[in-house]
Design an enzyme around this catalytic site. Structure first.
Site, PDB file in Angstrom:
ATOM      1  N   GLU A  84     -30.553 -47.693  17.448  1.00 39.96           N
ATOM      2  CA  GLU A  84     -29.343 -48.513  17.444  1.00 39.96           C
ATOM      3  C   GLU A  84     -29.653 -49.905  16.909  1.00 39.96           C
ATOM      4  OE1 GLU A  84     -27.489 -48.401  21.291  1.00 39.96           O
ATOM      5  OE2 GLU A  84     -26.983 -46.286  21.117  1.00 39.96           O
ATOM      6  N   ARG A  95     -27.049 -42.466  26.813  1.00 39.79           N
ATOM      7  CA  ARG A  95     -28.071 -43.144  26.043  1.00 39.79           C
ATOM      8  C   ARG A  95     -28.511 -42.268  24.879  1.00 39.79           C
ATOM      9  NH1 ARG A  95     -26.766 -47.218  27.991  1.00 39.79           N
ATOM     10  NH2 ARG A  95     -28.017 -48.926  28.829  1.00 39.79           N
ATOM     11  N   HIS A 123     -21.670 -47.661  20.622  1.00 46.69           N
ATOM     12  CA  HIS A 123     -22.165 -47.972  21.970  1.00 46.69           C
ATOM     13  C   HIS A 123     -21.265 -48.996  22.667  1.00 46.69           C
ATOM     14  CE1 HIS A 123     -26.059 -48.110  24.573  1.00 46.69           C
ATOM     15  NE2 HIS A 123     -24.974 -48.154  25.327  1.00 46.69           N
TER      16      HIS A 123
END
Length: 329
Positions: free
Chosen positions: A270, A241, A289
């Site tokens: 993000e 993360r 991601h």
């Protein structure tokens, strides 16, 4: 119109296999929403279809406001394993279980971590550019190196960390594992060296690969002080993360020669803002991601999400996939 069907909101990214599991039941009504729906639009959608009994989330945040809008939420699921965007205490107060997909995407994330290690060790981007730009003769100045015999520190020994450790061991690396929530005997019995102190182990590692959840305890865990403890020849991999690494400190370490390189699949914000100084560095590889979002993983995660939803609605939630046991009646 009054209906006895259970209304389930699902993100557009749910794969056909998961949808099929849900639509086989004649007591389920599916309502689709965009993966990047705004918070106000999501709240409005919940209110429009209330009572809503279940939700399958992608990146959407979920908490007290959404619970109130849904009116009769029975289960919140993530098509994934991370849950930092979900207000878990709010769910627990209302006895709503939060469920994740277990091992469905862990092989995929472990592969991505190893892939990033290999790309950095083999200097893939740099050597590709040499050939492309007609600089063949410069190749001996940019020699790649082996993973064989190198030391990797795995931070987090859960579903993903355990698989990453196996893959690193298969490359004949020396595997150290740091996880303060796992008994040292469990780590040793799996064939790895258990590390009790993170700070003491960082100088030993040629690679550090992060596989822990994002929590108040782990935010900023790899800060400027800890990055300085790493070897100047070491590489840092994050497929967990964003926010676990201090990105400003990482940039400073990479540009000052205090760290050799980094592989990042996740970011503090993000999508990240561009231009971004990290993205311009030749010793950084990046991805949007997607470590746990392979073709196969999406299928596995969607199907497991559907089974999670049905298990909760049927009064027998799959307990191994419940994040908040105190959210169960």
């Amino acid at each position: 119109m009054t209906t006895n069907k259970k209304k389930i909101l699902i993100t557009q990214t749910m794969a056909p296999g998961g949808r099929a599991i849900l639509t086989e039941r004649d007591d389920i009504e599916l309502i689709e929403f965009p993966n990047l729906i705004s918070a106000p639009d999501f709240e409005a959608l919940l209110k429009q279809h209330a009572p809503v009994h279940g939700v399958a989330l992608g990146a959407t945040r979920f908490g007290e406001t959404e619970l109130e809008a849904a009116r009769d939420m029975k289960v919140v699921t993530r098509i994934g394993v991370g849950f930092d965007a979900v207000d878990v205490p709010a769910l627990s107060r209302r006895k709503v279980p939060l469920m994740v997909v277990g091992i469905a995407n862990s092989p995929s994330v472990a592969e991505q971590a190893l892939f990033m290690m290999l790309m950095l060790a083999k200097r893939a981007n740099e050597l590709h550019a040499l050939v492309r730009d007609g600089q063949w003769s410069a190749r001996l100045g940019k020699l790649p190196f082996d993973l064989f015999g190198k030391t990797v520190l795995i931070i987090g020994f859960g579903r993903i960390g355990t698989r990453t450790a196996k893959r690193c061991q298969a490359m004949e690396m020396n595997v150290l594992v740091y996880d303060p929530y796992k008994p040292a005997a469990e780590i040793r019995n799996a064939g790895y060296e258990a590390i009790g102190e993170l700070d003491a182990s960082l100088p030993r590692a040629d690679f550090v690969s992060i596989h822990c959840p994002k929590t108040p305890e782990t935010i900023g865990m790899l800060n400027a002080v800890r990055l300085k403890r790493m070897k100047p020849s070491a590489y840092l991999i994050n497929t967990a993360r964003g926010g676990i690494i201090d990105e400003a400190a990482l940039y400073d370490a990479l540009t000052s020669g205090k760290l050799a390189g980094a592989g990042l699949d996740v970011f503090s914000q993000e999508p990240p803002q561009v231009p971004n100084p990290l993205f311009e560095l030749p010793n950084v590889i990046i991805a949007p991601h997607v470590a746990g979002v392979t073709v196969e993983a999406v299928d596995r995660m969607s199907e497991q999400t559907a089974r999670n939803i049905l298990s909760a609605l049927d009064g027998a939630p799959i307990r191994d996939n419940v994040i908040n046991p105190d959210g169960l009646d």
